[in-house]
Design an enzyme around this catalytic site. Structure first.
Site, PDB file in Angstrom:
ATOM      1  N   ASP A 104      11.511  -1.675   8.651  1.00 42.07           N
ATOM      2  CA  ASP A 104      10.963  -2.374   7.494  1.00 42.07           C
ATOM      3  C   ASP A 104      12.100  -2.881   6.610  1.00 42.07           C
ATOM      4  OD1 ASP A 104       9.109  -2.811   5.060  1.00 42.07           O
ATOM      5  OD2 ASP A 104       7.729  -2.011   6.562  1.00 42.07           O
ATOM      6  N   HIS A 135       9.064  -2.208  -0.226  1.00 44.58           N
ATOM      7  CA  HIS A 135       8.033  -2.296   0.811  1.00 44.58           C
ATOM      8  C   HIS A 135       8.109  -1.132   1.782  1.00 44.58           C
ATOM      9  CE1 HIS A 135       5.851  -4.029   4.320  1.00 44.58           C
ATOM     10  NE2 HIS A 135       5.231  -4.765   3.427  1.00 44.58           N
ATOM     11  N   SER A 343      -0.009  -4.430   6.073  1.00 43.34           N
ATOM     12  CA  SER A 343       1.231  -3.652   6.072  1.00 43.34           C
ATOM     13  C   SER A 343       0.987  -2.208   5.676  1.00 43.34           C
ATOM     14  CB  SER A 343       2.233  -4.249   5.081  1.00 43.34           C
ATOM     15  OG  SER A 343       2.901  -5.336   5.628  1.00 43.34           O
TER      16      SER A 343
END
Length: 473
Positions: A104, A135, A343
């Site tokens: 990621d 994230h 996600s």
């Protein structure tokens, strides 16, 4: 401020995508076949995986994201966590002994991720334990955050380890910028492509990951150049080495390369290809559903979708350096946006895969995927292209007795029908001999009766004689 707001808005959109939106004629999309994976394409990714580094010099161009927490720390489990009934699942497994790779934007160290392991950086020169985009840390928290007495949030597999590999960042760009996105880009801004993603997958496998989570998607129009042959080979490499690869199905994005929804079912209706999601069965793609169970408006449909998890109103770990709390939103120029997207649905499934692998270490990657898909709460027809086999059920996935193969598997295959077997009984020969004798005796008797009747009949037919007269000789 505008550039920063745009960057944060992209982060809040959750699923990081690539290219520009192109509407492809239906006739082109109808010809799209499932991808063919060639392991020979793994070479460049294999070469890069041993020494993670960007393919070219990069630099940070925007400020780092600053996720926020609104409403205070949750004293009740967040809905996405509550719907999975994790305490019931934890009676059987908490993910001990499993290493989940988060490929990621990096993962910042956090006190609730004590087993965080650095795996390298394909964006800059860190070891992977930085997260400028806010994230990867959120993803890692959903998978394996330890509980804390100050709130009700926890990860799905709180005893699992996290291996972080930074492969993407919207805050970084090449020093020599190319304004035209190259085939295989994962975002129309930032840095990261499908080749470095493939290298990260190979590296995660080689570093001992048992589960890999990829919450990145490169979207391209059907019939376009996906440039992802190495990525397909990498996820097959993982699958064949018994690693479960869980991926986001992708988000619809207005004005982006994921703008065209796959409205029609099946491969003939594909307008937008999502990679690596379309490399199913080597990956398990995850769609997003809303708290009411309906498919999220943001989720990208496709024949590759495997299962679904909640992808709205997400709570997870603070990604700021030194952060020790939780976050549930991100500040943008238009205000605070909640965290949402496929996600963040994917790591719920990656966490479940870790629970299953811990409880059933003998299962293959495919058998783990089967447990997840076959115990999900299926939609009406049993599976559809919006949410796959349906919402995951951790308790059922950990405890349900499943047959070796799905019910009905091979039901249409012709097979020879064996004659029924009978238990052995007494020897039938004496009975047969007695029966034959009886038949013979009855036959003789019948013949005798017939002759007797014939004889009587003949006698009845003789002429009647006059009685004898006196004087006759």
């Amino acid at each position: 401020m505008t550039a920063r707001g745009s960057h944060l808005r992209r982060v809040a959109a959750a699923c990081l995508v690539a290219g520009s939106a192109v509407v492809v004629p239906q006739s082109v999309a109808a010809a799209l076949p499932p991808p063919v994976v060639d392991l020979a394409a793994l070479g460049p990714a294999r070469d890069l995986s041993g020494q993670p580094r960007p393919l070219e010099p990069t630099e940070q161009r925007t400020v780092c994201a600053e996720p926020v927490l609104t409403g205070g720390s949750p004293q009740e489990p967040p809905f996405a966590q509550r719907v999975l009934d994790l305490p019931a699942a934890w009676q059987f497994s908490r993910g001990a002994g499993q290493k989940v790779a988060v490929i990621d934007t990096g993962v910042n160290p956090h006190p609730r991720l004590p087993a965080l392991q650095p795996g390298g950086d394909f964006v800059s020169d860190s070891d992977g334990t930085v997260d400028c985009d806010g994230h990867g840390t959120l993803v890692a928290g959903i998978i394996a955050a330890r509980p804390d007495p100050g709130d009700a949030f926890t990860g799905v597999a709180p005893e699992a380890e996290i291996l972080t590999i930074r492969q993407l960042s919207l805050a970084f760009e090449p020093v020599e910028r190319n304004r035209t996105p190259n085939p295989g880009s994962i975002a129309d801004a930032g840095y990261g492509n499908v080749l470095t993603l493939a290298a990260a997958v190979v590296r995660a496998v080689d570093l001992g990951a048992t589960v890999i989570n990829i919450s990145e998607v490169a979207c391209t129009p059907a019939g376009g150049d996906q440039a992802d042959a190495a990525l397909g080979a990498a996820v097959r490499y993982a699958y064949e080495r018994n690693v479960v690869v869980v991926v986001a199905a992708g988000n619809l994005q207005s004005g982006g390369s994921c703008a065209q929804q796959n409205e029609r079912s099946g491969w003939g209706g594909v307008q937008t290809v999502a990679s690596p999601a379309w490399f199913q069965p080597y990956v398990l793609p995850v769609a997003s559903v809303d708290p009411d169970g309906a498919p999220s408006a943001l989720t990208l449909y496709g024949p590759w979708v495997g299962v679904a998890a909640i992808g709205r109103d997400i709570v997870s770990l603070d990604s700021k350096p030194g952060g020790a709390g939780l976050v549930n939103g991100v500040q943008t120029a238009e205000g605070i946006h909640s965290v949402e997207g496929t996600s963040f649905a994917a790591p719920y499934v990656a966490g479940l895969a870790a629970l299953i692998r811990s409880r059933y270490p003998e299962l293959t990657a495919q058998q783990v995927i089967d447990r997840i898909t076959r115990t999900a709460h299926a939609p009406g027809p049993g599976r559809d292209d919006r949410i796959g086999h349906g919402l995951i059920d951790p308790l059922a996935a950990l405890t349900a007795p499943l047959p070796d193969r799905p019910i009905g598997d091979g039901a249409m295959t012709p097979r020879a029908i064996a004659e029924p077997a009978y238990a052995a009984g007494p020897d039938p020969r004496p009975r047969r001999i007695a029966l034959a004798g009886s038949i013979a005796a009855m036959t003789v008797l019948g013949i005798g009766l017939a002759l007797a009747r014939a004889f009587r009949h003949d006698r009845d037919e003789l002429p009647e004689l006059d009685p004898p007269q006196d004087g006759d000789a």
